[in-house]
Design an enzyme around this catalytic site. Structure first.
Site, PDB file in Angstrom:
ATOM      1  N   PRO A   2       0.803  -1.203   0.000  1.00  0.00           N
ATOM      2  CG  PRO A   2      -0.233  -1.321   1.999  1.00  0.00           C
ATOM      3  CD  PRO A   2       1.026  -1.677   1.349  1.00  0.00           C
ATOM      4  CD  GLU A   3       2.772   3.109  -4.399  1.00  0.00           C
ATOM      5  OE1 GLU A   3       2.986   4.284  -4.694  1.00  0.00           O
ATOM      6  OE2 GLU A   3       2.883   2.182  -5.208  1.00  0.00           O
ATOM      7  CG  HIS A  91      -0.279 -15.268   6.054  1.00  0.00           C
ATOM      8  ND1 HIS A  91       0.875 -15.817   6.566  1.00  0.00           N
ATOM      9  CD2 HIS A  91      -0.497 -15.882   4.874  1.00  0.00           C
ATOM     10  CE1 HIS A  91       1.325 -16.728   5.705  1.00  0.00           C
ATOM     11  NE2 HIS A  91       0.516 -16.777   4.683  1.00  0.00           N
ATOM     12  NE  ARG A 109       6.859  -9.868   0.258  1.00  0.00           N
ATOM     13  CZ  ARG A 109       7.347  -9.068  -0.682  1.00  0.00           C
ATOM     14  NH1 ARG A 109       6.545  -8.394  -1.456  1.00  0.00           N
ATOM     15  NH2 ARG A 109       8.628  -8.946  -0.840  1.00  0.00           N
TER      16      ARG A 109
END
Length: 269
Positions: A2-3, A91, A109
DNA sequence: CTGAGATCCTGTCTGC
DNA sequence: TGCAGACAGGATCTCA
Protein backbone atom coordinates in the site's frame (compact mmCIF):
# COMPACT_ATOMS: atom_id res chain seq x y z
CA UNK A 1 1.49 -3.19 -1.09
CA UNK A 2 0.00 0.00 0.00
CA UNK A 3 1.08 3.46 -0.90
CA UNK A 4 -0.58 6.66 0.28
CA UNK A 5 -3.92 6.15 -1.53
CA UNK A 6 -4.31 2.60 -0.27
CA UNK A 7 -3.52 3.65 3.31
CA UNK A 8 -5.89 6.61 3.04
CA UNK A 9 -8.60 4.32 1.66
CA UNK A 10 -8.06 1.94 4.56
CA UNK A 11 -8.22 4.76 7.11
CA UNK A 12 -11.51 5.97 5.66
CA UNK A 13 -12.91 2.46 5.80
CA UNK A 14 -12.24 2.15 9.52
CA UNK A 15 -12.81 5.69 10.75
CA UNK A 16 -16.32 4.68 11.80
CA UNK A 17 -14.56 3.18 14.81
CA UNK A 18 -13.70 6.63 16.12
CA UNK A 19 -15.39 7.17 19.50
CA UNK A 20 -15.74 3.41 19.94
CA UNK A 21 -14.10 1.56 22.77
CA UNK A 22 -11.35 -0.85 21.87
CA UNK A 23 -12.09 -3.75 24.20
CA UNK A 24 -8.80 -5.47 23.57
CA UNK A 25 -6.14 -6.39 21.08
CA UNK A 26 -5.27 -10.02 20.49
CA UNK A 27 -1.93 -10.74 18.88
CA UNK A 28 -1.36 -14.08 17.20
CA UNK A 29 2.09 -13.37 15.86
CA UNK A 30 4.35 -10.70 17.34
CA UNK A 31 7.05 -11.19 14.75
CA UNK A 32 6.17 -8.46 12.33
CA UNK A 33 8.75 -6.14 10.75
CA UNK A 34 9.58 -5.30 14.35
CA UNK A 35 8.54 -7.39 17.31
CA UNK A 36 5.34 -6.01 18.79
CA UNK A 37 5.81 -4.43 22.23
CA UNK A 38 5.06 -6.86 25.08
CA UNK A 39 3.14 -4.19 26.97
CA UNK A 40 0.90 -3.25 24.08
CA UNK A 41 -2.17 -5.31 24.93
CA UNK A 42 -2.25 -4.11 28.53
CA UNK A 43 -1.91 -0.48 27.51
CA UNK A 44 -4.83 -0.46 25.09
CA UNK A 45 -7.45 -2.57 26.87
CA UNK A 46 -10.81 -0.78 27.14
CA UNK A 47 -9.55 2.48 25.74
CA UNK A 48 -11.66 4.84 23.70
CA UNK A 49 -10.47 5.66 20.20
CA UNK A 50 -10.40 9.42 19.72
CA UNK A 51 -9.10 9.67 16.20
CA UNK A 52 -8.04 7.50 13.29
CA UNK A 53 -5.79 9.23 10.80
CA UNK A 54 -2.87 8.83 8.43
CA UNK A 55 0.69 10.12 8.49
CA UNK A 56 2.75 9.03 5.48
CA UNK A 57 1.95 5.33 5.11
CA UNK A 58 1.18 4.88 8.80
CA UNK A 59 -2.32 4.47 10.20
CA UNK A 60 -2.50 6.37 13.47
CA UNK A 61 -5.04 5.33 16.08
CA UNK A 62 -5.20 7.91 18.87
CA UNK A 63 -6.27 6.64 22.28
CA UNK A 64 -6.25 8.69 25.46
CA UNK A 65 -2.61 8.67 26.47
CA UNK A 66 -1.12 6.36 23.87
CA UNK A 67 -1.38 6.13 20.13
CA UNK A 68 -1.07 3.06 17.96
CA UNK A 69 0.89 3.20 14.71
CA UNK A 70 0.17 0.55 12.11
CA UNK A 71 2.16 0.14 8.91
CA UNK A 72 0.82 -2.20 6.24
CA UNK A 73 4.22 -2.94 4.72
CA UNK A 74 4.06 -4.62 1.33
CA UNK A 75 1.23 -7.07 1.81
CA UNK A 76 -0.67 -5.92 4.89
CA UNK A 77 -4.39 -5.23 4.93
CA UNK A 78 -7.21 -4.76 7.40
CA UNK A 79 -10.50 -6.59 7.42
CA UNK A 80 -13.62 -5.65 9.35
CA UNK A 81 -15.51 -8.66 10.59
CA UNK A 82 -18.51 -9.29 12.83
CA UNK A 83 -17.27 -10.45 16.19
CA UNK A 84 -19.51 -13.48 16.13
CA UNK A 85 -18.10 -14.60 12.76
CA UNK A 86 -15.23 -16.30 14.41
CA UNK A 87 -13.22 -17.43 11.40
CA UNK A 88 -9.57 -16.90 10.65
CA UNK A 89 -7.53 -16.59 7.54
CA UNK A 90 -3.94 -17.58 7.06
CA UNK A 91 -1.61 -14.73 8.13
CA UNK A 92 -4.13 -13.03 10.44
CA UNK A 93 -1.69 -11.58 12.98
CA UNK A 94 -3.58 -9.02 15.06
CA UNK A 95 -7.22 -8.55 16.06
CA UNK A 96 -8.64 -5.25 17.29
CA UNK A 97 -11.77 -6.25 19.17
CA UNK A 98 -14.79 -4.00 19.69
CA UNK A 99 -18.27 -4.58 21.07
CA UNK A 100 -19.82 -6.15 17.97
CA UNK A 101 -17.02 -6.07 15.42
CA UNK A 102 -13.36 -6.63 15.04
CA UNK A 103 -10.67 -5.32 12.75
CA UNK A 104 -8.13 -7.91 11.68
CA UNK A 105 -4.62 -7.21 10.45
CA UNK A 106 -3.53 -9.75 7.87
CA UNK A 107 -0.05 -9.63 6.36
CA UNK A 108 1.45 -12.44 4.33
CA UNK A 109 4.98 -11.10 4.15
CA UNK A 110 5.06 -9.54 7.62
CA UNK A 111 6.77 -6.38 6.45
CA UNK A 112 4.07 -4.47 8.29
CA UNK A 113 4.41 -3.32 11.89
CA UNK A 114 2.43 -2.23 14.93
CA UNK A 115 3.77 0.21 17.51
CA UNK A 116 2.52 1.98 20.59
CA UNK A 117 3.81 5.37 21.64
CA UNK A 118 2.84 8.37 23.74
CA UNK A 119 3.92 11.00 21.30
CA UNK A 120 3.63 10.11 17.64
CA UNK A 121 5.75 13.01 16.50
CA UNK A 122 8.66 11.92 18.64
CA UNK A 123 8.60 8.35 17.44
CA UNK A 124 11.80 7.63 15.47
CA UNK A 125 9.87 6.12 12.57
CA UNK A 126 7.75 9.26 12.26
CA UNK A 127 10.04 12.08 13.28
CA UNK A 128 12.31 11.82 10.22
CA UNK A 129 9.55 11.57 7.65
CA UNK A 130 9.34 14.06 4.81
CA UNK A 131 6.54 16.24 3.55
CA UNK A 132 2.98 15.12 2.81
CA UNK A 133 2.59 15.33 -0.97
CA UNK A 134 -1.01 16.54 -0.77
CA UNK A 135 -0.13 19.43 1.50
CA UNK A 136 0.18 23.01 0.27
CA UNK A 137 3.80 23.07 1.34
CA UNK A 138 4.62 20.49 -1.29
CA UNK A 139 5.11 22.91 -4.16
CA UNK A 140 7.53 23.41 -7.04
CA UNK A 141 10.00 25.46 -5.04
CA UNK A 142 10.14 22.90 -2.27
CA UNK A 143 10.70 20.05 -4.70
CA UNK A 144 13.25 22.00 -6.68
CA UNK A 145 15.21 22.76 -3.52
CA UNK A 146 15.30 19.07 -2.58
CA UNK A 147 16.28 18.05 -6.09
CA UNK A 148 19.07 20.58 -6.31
CA UNK A 149 20.69 19.03 -3.25
CA UNK A 150 20.45 15.40 -4.26
CA UNK A 151 22.54 13.04 -6.34
CA UNK A 152 19.64 10.59 -6.66
CA UNK A 153 17.71 10.12 -9.84
CA UNK A 154 14.20 11.54 -9.69
CA UNK A 155 12.46 8.17 -9.31
CA UNK A 156 14.51 7.26 -6.25
CA UNK A 157 14.09 10.72 -4.82
CA UNK A 158 10.30 10.59 -5.10
CA UNK A 159 10.28 7.30 -3.20
CA UNK A 160 12.58 8.53 -0.43
CA UNK A 161 10.27 8.82 2.57
CA UNK A 162 12.65 11.20 4.30
CA UNK A 163 12.00 13.68 1.51
CA UNK A 164 8.42 13.01 0.36
CA UNK A 165 6.11 10.51 1.99
CA UNK A 166 3.48 8.22 0.57
CA UNK A 167 4.76 7.86 -2.98
CA UNK A 168 5.72 4.26 -3.65
CA UNK A 169 6.71 2.29 -6.68
CA UNK A 170 3.44 2.48 -8.61
CA UNK A 171 2.70 6.15 -8.14
CA UNK A 172 6.30 7.22 -8.75
CA UNK A 173 6.21 5.64 -12.21
CA UNK A 174 2.74 6.98 -12.92
CA UNK A 175 3.53 10.52 -11.81
CA UNK A 176 6.69 10.73 -13.89
CA UNK A 177 4.77 9.55 -16.95
CA UNK A 178 2.18 12.30 -16.48
CA UNK A 179 4.94 14.85 -15.97
CA UNK A 180 6.84 13.57 -19.06
CA UNK A 181 10.03 13.20 -17.03
CA UNK A 182 12.39 10.26 -17.47
CA UNK A 183 12.77 8.35 -14.16
CA UNK A 184 16.55 8.17 -14.65
CA UNK A 185 16.99 11.94 -14.78
CA UNK A 186 19.36 13.14 -12.07
CA UNK A 187 17.20 15.11 -9.65
CA UNK A 188 19.65 18.00 -9.72
CA UNK A 189 19.19 18.38 -13.49
CA UNK A 190 15.52 19.29 -13.13
CA UNK A 191 14.48 22.90 -13.52
CA UNK A 192 11.66 24.62 -11.65
CA UNK A 193 9.11 24.13 -14.38
CA UNK A 194 9.85 20.40 -14.57
CA UNK A 195 9.46 20.25 -10.79
CA UNK A 196 6.14 22.01 -11.22
CA UNK A 197 4.97 19.36 -13.67
CA UNK A 198 6.05 16.63 -11.27
CA UNK A 199 4.28 18.03 -8.21
CA UNK A 200 1.13 18.63 -10.27
CA UNK A 201 1.30 15.04 -11.53
CA UNK A 202 1.85 13.55 -8.08
CA UNK A 203 -1.06 15.44 -6.56
CA UNK A 204 -3.30 14.54 -9.47
CA UNK A 205 -2.40 10.85 -9.44
CA UNK A 206 -2.73 10.49 -5.67
CA UNK A 207 -6.05 12.33 -5.49
CA UNK A 208 -7.51 10.33 -8.32
CA UNK A 209 -6.27 7.07 -6.80
CA UNK A 210 -7.84 7.95 -3.45
CA UNK A 211 -11.10 8.74 -5.21
CA UNK A 212 -11.00 5.32 -6.86
CA UNK A 213 -10.22 3.47 -3.64
CA UNK A 214 -6.55 2.82 -4.38
CA UNK A 215 -4.95 0.33 -6.70
CA UNK A 216 -5.74 -3.36 -6.48
CA UNK A 217 -3.11 -5.16 -8.51
CA UNK A 218 -3.38 -8.49 -6.90
CA UNK A 219 -4.49 -8.50 -3.32
CA UNK A 220 -5.21 -5.04 -2.00
CA UNK A 221 -8.64 -4.74 -0.46
CA UNK A 222 -9.86 -1.99 1.77
CA UNK A 223 -11.02 -2.86 5.27
CA UNK A 224 -14.61 -3.05 4.08
CA UNK A 225 -13.59 -5.64 1.50
CA UNK A 226 -13.82 -3.37 -1.53
CA UNK A 227 -11.27 -3.37 -4.33
CA UNK A 228 -9.42 -0.30 -5.59
CA UNK A 229 -10.13 0.68 -9.15
CA UNK A 230 -7.19 2.92 -9.93
CA UNK A 231 -5.68 -0.04 -11.76
CA UNK A 232 -7.92 0.96 -14.64
CA UNK A 233 -6.16 4.32 -14.81
CA UNK A 234 -2.59 3.06 -14.84
CA UNK A 235 -0.66 4.40 -17.82
CA UNK A 236 2.67 2.61 -17.44
CA UNK A 237 2.93 0.54 -14.26
CA UNK A 238 2.98 -3.17 -15.09
CA UNK A 239 2.45 -2.42 -18.78
CA UNK A 240 5.82 -3.44 -20.20
CA UNK A 241 5.75 -3.73 -24.01
CA UNK A 242 2.23 -2.32 -24.17
CA UNK A 243 1.78 0.79 -26.33
CA UNK A 244 2.24 4.15 -24.65
CA UNK A 245 -1.11 5.87 -24.34
CA UNK A 246 0.34 9.08 -25.73
CA UNK A 247 2.65 7.97 -28.56
CA UNK A 248 2.07 4.19 -29.00
CA UNK A 249 5.76 3.42 -28.51
CA UNK A 250 6.39 0.34 -26.33
CA UNK A 251 6.50 0.95 -22.59
CA UNK A 252 9.89 0.02 -21.20
CA UNK A 253 10.64 -1.74 -17.92
CA UNK A 254 13.92 -1.10 -16.17
CA UNK A 255 15.13 -1.69 -12.61
CA UNK A 256 16.00 1.29 -10.41
CA UNK A 257 17.14 0.52 -6.89
CA UNK A 258 15.89 -3.07 -7.22
CA UNK A 259 12.39 -1.90 -8.09
CA UNK A 260 10.65 -2.27 -11.42
CA UNK A 261 10.21 1.03 -13.14
CA UNK A 262 8.01 1.63 -16.17
CA UNK A 263 8.18 4.53 -18.60
CA UNK A 264 7.99 5.67 -22.20
CA UNK A 265 11.39 6.50 -23.67
CA UNK A 266 9.83 8.80 -26.24
CA UNK A 267 7.45 10.84 -24.08
CA UNK A 268 9.57 11.02 -20.95
CA UNK A 269 12.73 13.00 -21.46
C1' DC B 1 26.12 13.60 5.91
C1' DT B 2 24.76 10.80 1.32
C1' DG B 3 23.81 6.82 -1.47
C1' DA B 4 24.11 1.75 -3.08
C1' DG B 5 22.99 -2.76 -1.96
C1' DA B 6 21.45 -6.50 1.07
C1' DT B 7 17.83 -7.93 3.73
C1' DC B 8 13.47 -9.24 6.27
C1' DC B 9 9.11 -12.90 4.66
C1' DT B 10 5.75 -15.72 1.87
C1' DG B 11 3.45 -16.62 -2.27
C1' DT B 12 2.81 -16.73 -7.26
C1' DC B 13 4.11 -16.92 -11.81
C1' DT B 14 7.27 -18.17 -15.74
C1' DG B 15 10.22 -21.02 -18.20
C1' DC B 16 12.79 -25.18 -18.70
C1' DT C 1 4.18 -31.94 -12.89
C1' DG C 2 8.38 -30.48 -10.70
C1' DC C 3 11.52 -27.23 -9.67
C1' DA C 4 14.56 -23.14 -9.82
C1' DG C 5 14.52 -18.40 -10.24
C1' DA C 6 12.37 -13.95 -10.71
C1' DC C 7 9.33 -10.96 -8.87
C1' DA C 8 5.90 -8.53 -5.61
C1' DG C 9 2.66 -2.15 -3.77
C1' DG C 10 8.26 -1.09 1.74
C1' DA C 11 11.94 0.76 4.11
C1' DT C 12 15.69 -0.08 7.41
C1' DC C 13 20.34 -1.35 8.20
C1' DT C 14 25.15 -1.74 6.97
C1' DC C 15 28.87 -0.24 4.76
C1' DA C 16 31.66 2.70 1.58
Amino acid sequence: MPELPEVETTVRAINGFENSTLEKIVIHNRNLRWKVDKELEALVANKKIYKISRRAKYIIIKLDVYSLMLHLGMSGKLRIQNKKDNFFKKHDHVEFIFKDKKIIFNDVRRFGSLHITKNINHHPLISNLGIEPLSRDFNKDYLHAICANSKLNIKKLLMDQKKIVGVGNIYASESLFLASVNPLRPAMSLNVSECYEIIKAIKKVLKKAIKMGGTTLKDFYSADGSEGYFKLNLNVYGLEKKPCKKCKHQIKRIVIGQRSTFFCEICQI
